[in-house]
Write a protein that holds these residues in place. Structure first.
Motif, PDB file in Angstrom:
ATOM      1  N   ARG A   1       7.215   5.604  -0.981  1.00 25.69           N
ATOM      2  CA  ARG A   1       7.378   7.022  -0.724  1.00 25.69           C
ATOM      3  C   ARG A   1       8.028   7.247   0.637  1.00 25.69           C
ATOM      4  O   ARG A   1       7.770   6.542   1.605  1.00 25.69           O
ATOM      5  N   GLY A   2       8.898   8.252   0.715  1.00 23.71           N
ATOM      6  CA  GLY A   2       9.553   8.590   1.969  1.00 23.71           C
ATOM      7  C   GLY A   2      10.869   7.893   2.208  1.00 23.71           C
ATOM      8  O   GLY A   2      11.467   8.078   3.269  1.00 23.71           O
ATOM      9  N   LEU A   3      11.339   7.086   1.258  1.00 22.99           N
ATOM     10  CA  LEU A   3      12.595   6.343   1.424  1.00 22.99           C
ATOM     11  C   LEU A   3      13.704   7.022   0.631  1.00 22.99           C
ATOM     12  O   LEU A   3      14.328   6.413  -0.244  1.00 22.99           O
ATOM     13  N   GLY A   4      13.951   8.266   0.934  1.00 19.34           N
ATOM     14  CA  GLY A   4      14.950   9.025   0.192  1.00 19.34           C
ATOM     15  C   GLY A   4      16.369   8.583   0.440  1.00 19.34           C
ATOM     16  O   GLY A   4      17.260   8.889  -0.353  1.00 19.34           O
ATOM     17  N   GLN A   5      16.636   7.852   1.534  1.00 13.82           N
ATOM     18  CA  GLN A   5      17.994   7.391   1.839  1.00 13.82           C
ATOM     19  C   GLN A   5      18.221   5.926   1.463  1.00 13.82           C
ATOM     20  O   GLN A   5      19.308   5.398   1.688  1.00 13.82           O
ATOM     21  N   LEU A   6      17.199   5.276   0.892  1.00  9.49           N
ATOM     22  CA  LEU A   6      17.329   3.863   0.557  1.00  9.49           C
ATOM     23  C   LEU A   6      18.394   3.660  -0.519  1.00  9.49           C
ATOM     24  O   LEU A   6      18.379   4.308  -1.562  1.00  9.49           O
ATOM     25  N   GLN A   7      19.319   2.717  -0.251  1.00 10.46           N
ATOM     26  CA  GLN A   7      20.408   2.433  -1.177  1.00 10.46           C
ATOM     27  C   GLN A   7      20.274   1.082  -1.864  1.00 10.46           C
ATOM     28  O   GLN A   7      20.780   0.903  -2.973  1.00 10.46           O
ATOM     29  N   SER A   8      19.603   0.138  -1.216  1.00  4.89           N
ATOM     30  CA  SER A   8      19.475  -1.201  -1.780  1.00  4.89           C
ATOM     31  C   SER A   8      18.045  -1.686  -1.605  1.00  4.89           C
ATOM     32  O   SER A   8      17.495  -1.610  -0.508  1.00  4.89           O
ATOM     33  N   LEU A   9      17.454  -2.190  -2.688  1.00 10.23           N
ATOM     34  CA  LEU A   9      16.079  -2.684  -2.671  1.00 10.23           C
ATOM     35  C   LEU A   9      16.042  -4.035  -3.375  1.00 10.23           C
ATOM     36  O   LEU A   9      16.549  -4.177  -4.493  1.00 10.23           O
ATOM     37  N   SER A  10      15.427  -5.029  -2.715  1.00 10.58           N
ATOM     38  CA  SER A  10      15.376  -6.382  -3.275  1.00 10.58           C
ATOM     39  C   SER A  10      13.969  -6.941  -3.141  1.00 10.58           C
ATOM     40  O   SER A  10      13.316  -6.761  -2.116  1.00 10.58           O
TER      41      SER A  10
ATOM     42  N   LEU B   1       0.820  -1.200   0.000  1.00 10.59           N
ATOM     43  CA  LEU B   1       0.000   0.000   0.000  1.00 10.59           C
ATOM     44  C   LEU B   1       0.863   1.262   0.000  1.00 10.59           C
ATOM     45  O   LEU B   1       2.057   1.211   0.323  1.00 10.59           O
ATOM     46  N   PRO B   2       0.279   2.412  -0.341  1.00  4.66           N
ATOM     47  CA  PRO B   2       1.050   3.672  -0.320  1.00  4.66           C
ATOM     48  C   PRO B   2       1.604   3.961   1.075  1.00  4.66           C
ATOM     49  O   PRO B   2       0.983   3.657   2.096  1.00  4.66           O
ATOM     50  N   ASP B   3       2.792   4.570   1.086  1.00  3.36           N
ATOM     51  CA  ASP B   3       3.466   4.972   2.335  1.00  3.36           C
ATOM     52  C   ASP B   3       3.673   3.798   3.275  1.00  3.36           C
ATOM     53  O   ASP B   3       3.606   3.949   4.505  1.00  3.36           O
ATOM     54  N   ALA B   4       3.944   2.628   2.714  1.00  2.00           N
ATOM     55  CA  ALA B   4       4.090   1.431   3.546  1.00  2.00           C
ATOM     56  C   ALA B   4       5.267   1.547   4.501  1.00  2.00           C
ATOM     57  O   ALA B   4       5.234   1.006   5.605  1.00  2.00           O
ATOM     58  N   PHE B   5       6.344   2.281   4.089  1.00  2.00           N
ATOM     59  CA  PHE B   5       7.547   2.366   4.913  1.00  2.00           C
ATOM     60  C   PHE B   5       7.935   3.810   5.204  1.00  2.00           C
ATOM     61  O   PHE B   5       9.099   4.086   5.508  1.00  2.00           O
ATOM     62  N   SER B   6       7.003   4.715   5.119  1.00  2.00           N
ATOM     63  CA  SER B   6       7.323   6.122   5.296  1.00  2.00           C
ATOM     64  C   SER B   6       7.756   6.466   6.716  1.00  2.00           C
ATOM     65  O   SER B   6       8.344   7.519   6.946  1.00  2.00           O
ATOM     66  N   VAL B   7       7.469   5.583   7.678  1.00  5.72           N
ATOM     67  CA  VAL B   7       7.872   5.847   9.067  1.00  5.72           C
ATOM     68  C   VAL B   7       9.324   5.463   9.315  1.00  5.72           C
ATOM     69  O   VAL B   7       9.807   5.597  10.449  1.00  5.72           O
ATOM     70  N   PHE B   8      10.029   4.988   8.285  1.00  8.22           N
ATOM     71  CA  PHE B   8      11.443   4.628   8.416  1.00  8.22           C
ATOM     72  C   PHE B   8      12.273   5.514   7.483  1.00  8.22           C
ATOM     73  O   PHE B   8      12.809   5.036   6.477  1.00  8.22           O
ATOM     74  N   PRO B   9      12.406   6.789   7.776  1.00 12.72           N
ATOM     75  CA  PRO B   9      13.093   7.698   6.842  1.00 12.72           C
ATOM     76  C   PRO B   9      14.569   7.397   6.673  1.00 12.72           C
ATOM     77  O   PRO B   9      15.165   7.749   5.663  1.00 12.72           O
ATOM     78  N   GLY B  10      15.188   6.750   7.673  1.00 13.47           N
ATOM     79  CA  GLY B  10      16.610   6.457   7.576  1.00 13.47           C
ATOM     80  C   GLY B  10      16.930   5.103   6.999  1.00 13.47           C
ATOM     81  O   GLY B  10      18.091   4.665   7.030  1.00 13.47           O
ATOM     82  N   LEU B  11      15.939   4.429   6.424  1.00 12.95           N
ATOM     83  CA  LEU B  11      16.148   3.080   5.898  1.00 12.95           C
ATOM     84  C   LEU B  11      17.105   3.112   4.707  1.00 12.95           C
ATOM     85  O   LEU B  11      16.935   3.897   3.773  1.00 12.95           O
TER      86      LEU B  11
END
Length: 907
Positions: free
Chosen positions: A113-122, A85-95
């Motif tokens: 949305r909100g994962l601006g620091q995410l470097q790796s996604l699998s 769903l939308p904003d599923a991980f928005s509460v983890f901004p430092g992920l």
């Protein structure tokens, strides 16, 4: 209580305070502690992160994430969640790292949305051809993403997904991809368009393990720059890569390409690296070899090579790394004496080739070689002159050879040698001190012989790492020479029966610098005193890590104590298999003031008390694995402020005893210790207990209930009531009318007696929504109510036309269904969103079960609909036959078949 218990407190200084005896399936850990619990991070291992969480068996993502600390940098989720769903991980901004193994089928816009620091996604899933829908802007918010890996699910070939500008690593593995050109439709940014001359650059494009990848459309990746292309375990021939239109390619991993075809690709891109594994190359022609002059790395492991062409190394003047392991090379002739050419090779792997003889000039043209691997061959003897040209060799591994004879000073010709491995050999150790000959040897792995050998074990004096393997049955008492190893930091002893006679000096005098000691497959009898107090004798003042694996052979515990600098202790399989006994922690661990990490596995530990921790003032992490029926004594309650920050009880269970009941109120008050208990918590069947009852049930039935627990249960009931209020409002609009209708059917006697010979007012009751009314009037009505031969002359009941005005909708539906021989449900996406249509479908399904003479139910699908969208799908599947439903075809030529089916079902 579920399979996983999370008893969280304040995790160091950055974890939120969570109170209450709560249930969760998440495990949190620091990156530096990740190796201790790595089995629960199998698809998400990033030890460089400071804080990670892994949640398994996830079914409700929102509820699961509520207990995860907001400061985590790595999050690994496994379970079954179909939609993100939308904003599923928005509460983890430092992920920074997110790995999902949730069997996802779609991501809604804004899910990331909100994962601006995410470097790796699998994204991980089982390779069963399951589709994953990603919207084109799924990654638009991931401005820092560098690595994207999709393994298992299949993407739409024309998905048009836009990639983040900083992406460097893209992996699409174990998927349904059949043509490399499909990537251009999935990710159009990869292809250089006519409007933009800027080409995309990737460090690595991973397409490995795609079993159906057999084609590469010419020019399909035009302009793309790739440093590494991985086609391992794919049937795609390397020759196809040449026509992809890649602007740059440095390293290619392939599997099925022959040497000639791979050589064409090498020449086209001037590759620096070519790795071909498990392919049937067999031989390499001179023409193919001539095209490989640009290679710096060449891997031909397990390719069936039996011989190398003349001038093999001469044709590749830039070659630095060569892997020829796992072949059937009859000889290892790489150097041609008559040419005098010199190669720049630095690493050579000839393992697993069955070599028995090495000619004197085997390595004469390799003066720059630094690593030589000759493992698992058939070498019986080696002489020093064989290595006289390897003046820069640093690593030599000869494991798995039946070596019997080694010449005197056989390593004297290797002045730069620092690492030597002789495991699984039959080497005869010479009694002469100069046997090794290598002056700079620092790392040695050695298997001691079983046959008669000298009592003195001569070793290089300035070793920093030593690994000794002892064959089964060895009981010889060895004396080390020299008597002091001033630089030895790491010592591993693998095997039983070894006795090191240290002379008049103790272990601290022989190994004054030892920091890491591993005793594997060892009963500890040779390292512990045999008196009344069984103490660990090796007092090593600088030892920081001790690992002991007893292999189930210890008859009694050995107290590890007297190690003032020890920081990490791992004790495993110390419980005797033949004579098991219960032990306490104070019998295993003594005075270790600097100990930070303690891991106990299958030691027979039964209880934990405050006395055990009083001598472990610096302990931060305690891991208990495969310990049965643990009891946490009440003394820990008062000692809790000094307990470790993390306690992991893995694959173990708490004893069904009232002594463990104190944990419930303690956990709510704990502000420091985080306890994770992973087990099903079932009590074994006993005479006084119900078979396999849960621990929570036992505590409730057999132990006094505290006021804190009652208050907790009362508050839980209040929370449940508040959650249920919205559900009751929803039930008022949907389930209550449905139940009223069923109750009315029961009152009419449909559960008891059937009306044999009943006359029906209608032939067919048609259930449909307002959006599908046009199809019913234009297509269905003429075909059923029209006169023969075009129609069937049936009487249809249409809600808009035949319902009794002013009558309740539910009453109209029930009366019309009971007055019709057949119910025909017209289903579409709009109909399934219509409350009345869903109610009618539920009612007729229930009538099929309730009525003794049930009506006939037919389903007409106006469009393909997933089974997960149908209410009560599993019940429908049991009640309907294959001929009771049909899809309305869009093609004119197929519509006649539809009407034939409908007429036959209506008689």
């Amino acid at each position: 209580m579920g399979r996983y218990w999370l008893l969280p407190g304040l995790l160091l200084s950055y974890l939120p305070l969570v109170t209450g005896w709560s249930t969760s399936n998440c495990l949190v850990t620091e990156g530096s502690r990740l190796p201790l619990v790595s089995r629960y991070f199998t698809f998400c291992r990033h030890s460089k992160l400071s804080f990670l969480a892994a949640c398994l068996s996830v079914s409700n993502l929102t509820q699961t994430l509520e207990v995860v600390p907001r400061t985590v940098e790595g999050l690994c989720l496994g379970g079954t969640v179909s939609t993100l769903l939308p904003d599923a991980f928005s509460v983890f901004p430092g992920l920074k790292v997110l790995a999902l193994s949730l069997h996802l089928t779609r991501l809604l816009p804004g899910a990331l949305r909100g994962l601006g620091q995410l470097q790796s996604l699998s994204f991980f899933d089982s390779p069963l051809g399951k589709s994953l829908f990603l919207p084109p802007d799924a990654f638009s918010d991931l401005i820092s993403l560098q690595r994207l890996h999709i393994s298992g699910p299949c993407l739409d070939k024309k998905a048009g997904i836009r990639l983040p500008p900083g992406l460097q690593w893209l992996g699409v593995t174990l998927s349904c991809i059949q043509d490399v050109g499909e990537l251009a439709g999935m990710f159009p940014d990869l292809v250089q368009s006519s409007s933009s001359r800027v080409s995309w650059t990737l460090q690595k494009l991973d397409l490995s393990f795609n079993r159906n990848l057999k084609m590469a459309s010419p020019g399909s990746l035009q302009g793309l720059q790739v440093e590494i292309l991985d086609l391992t375990r794919t049937p795609l021939d390397a020759v196809w890569v040449k026509g992809l239109g890649l602007q740059k390619l440095d390293v290619l991993y392939a599997q099925t390409a022959t040497a000639e075809l791979a050589a064409e690709v090498v020449a086209h891109f001037e590759l620096q690296g070519l790795i071909v594994k498990e392919s049937k190359v067999g031989s390499i022609s001179q023409e193919a070899l001539a095209s490989c002059h640009s290679l710096k790395t060449l891997g031909l492991s397990s390719t069936g090579l039996t011989k190398l062409p003349p001038g093999f190394l001469t044709a590749m003047p830039r070659l630095q790394r060569l892997d020829l392991s796992g072949n059937q090379l009859q000889s290892a002739v790489l150097c041609m004496n008559e040419t005098g050419d010199v190669s720049g090779l630095t690493t050579l792997d000839l393992s697993g080739n069955g070599l028995s003889i090495l000619p004197p000039a085997t390595f004469s043209c390799l003066p720059h070689l630094r690593e030589l691997l000759l493992r698992n061959n058939q070498l019986f003897s080696l002489e020093g002159y064989l290595f006289q040209d390897l003046q820069q060799l640093e690593t030599l591994k000869l494991d798995g050879n039946p070596l019997l004879h080694l010449g005197k000073n056989w390593l004297a010709a290797l002045p730069a040698l620092t690492t030597l491995s002789l495991l699984d050999t039959h080497i005869r150790l010479s009694p002469e001190p100069g046997f090794w000959g290598a002056k700079n040897l620092h790392t040695l792995s050695l298997r001691l012989p079983t046959f008669p050998a000298p009592a003195v074990l001569f070793l290089p004096m300035y070793l920093t790492s030593l690994e000794l393997h002892i064959a089964s049955g060895t009981t010889k008492h060895w004396r080390l020479s020299p008597s002091i190893f001033p630089s030895l930091e790491t010592l591993t002893i693998n095997g039983r029966g070894l006795k090191l006679r240290l002379g008049s000096q103790n272990a601290s005098g022989v190994f004054p610098a030892l920091q890491k000691l591993s005793l594997l497959n060892e009963s500890l009898d040779a390292f512990c005193s045999q008196g009344t107090s069984n103490l660990f004798l090796w007092q090593l003042p600088k030892l920081q890590s001790l690992r002991v694996w007893g292999a189930g052979s210890s008859s009694r515990p050995c107290l590890i104590t007297g190690l003032p600098s020890l920081r990490e202790l791992k004790l495993a399989s110390l419980q005797s298999i033949t004579q098991p006994r219960s032990v306490q922690l104070k019998e295993l661990v003594g005075d270790l003031p600097q100990l930070q990490t303690l891991v106990l596995s299958s030691t027979g530990l039964k209880s934990l008390s405050a006395a055990a921790f009083q001598r472990l003032h610096s302990l931060q992490v305690l891991v208990l694995e495969y310990e049965k029926d643990l009891m946490l004594q009440d003394s820990l309650r008062d000692y809790s402020p000094q307990m470790p920050h993390y306690i992991y009880i893995l694959e173990s269970n708490l004893a069904c005893h009232c002594a463990n009941a104190w944990m419930e109120p303690w956990v709510k008050q704990s502000t420091k210790t985080y306890i994770y208990i992973r087990h099903n918590h079932l009590c074994p069947g006993e005479d006084r207990l119900p078979a396999r009852g849960s621990l929570s049930s036992f505590l409730w039935d057999h132990c006094p209930q505290t006021l804190e627990l009652k208050l907790f249960l009362a508050s839980s009931a209040l929370v449940f009531m508040l959650i249920a209020l919205p559900l009751l409002q929803e039930a008022r609009n949907s389930w209550i009318p449905y139940l009223q209708a069923l109750f009315r059917v029961w009152l009419q006697g449909l559960r008891g007696k059937g009306d044999k010979g009943k006359r029906f007012l209608f032939d067919v009751f048609v259930s449909h929504c307002r959006q599908d009314q046009g199809w019913v009037i234009e297509e269905l009505l003429p075909a059923l109510e029209g006169f023969l031969p075009a129609g069937l002359g049936l009487r249809l009941c249409l809600p808009e036309r035949d319902f009794e005005p002013g009558k309740d909708v539910v009453d109209n539906v029930v009366d019309s269904m009971m007055s019709s021989r057949t119910t025909l449900c017209v289903l579409s996406g709009q109909a399934l969103c219509n409350p009345r249509c869903c109610l009618e479908l539920r009612l007729v399904t229930s009538l099929l079960l309730a009525a003794p003479s049930p009506p006939v139910l037919l389903l007409v699908f106006l469009e393909p609909i997933s089974r997960h969208q149908l209410p009560g799908y599993h019940r429908l599947a049991r009640l309907l036959r294959r001929g009771d439903y049909c899809l309305w075809p869009k093609e004119e030529e197929r519509k006649s078949g539809f009407w034939t089916w409908l007429r036959s079902r209506l008689g």
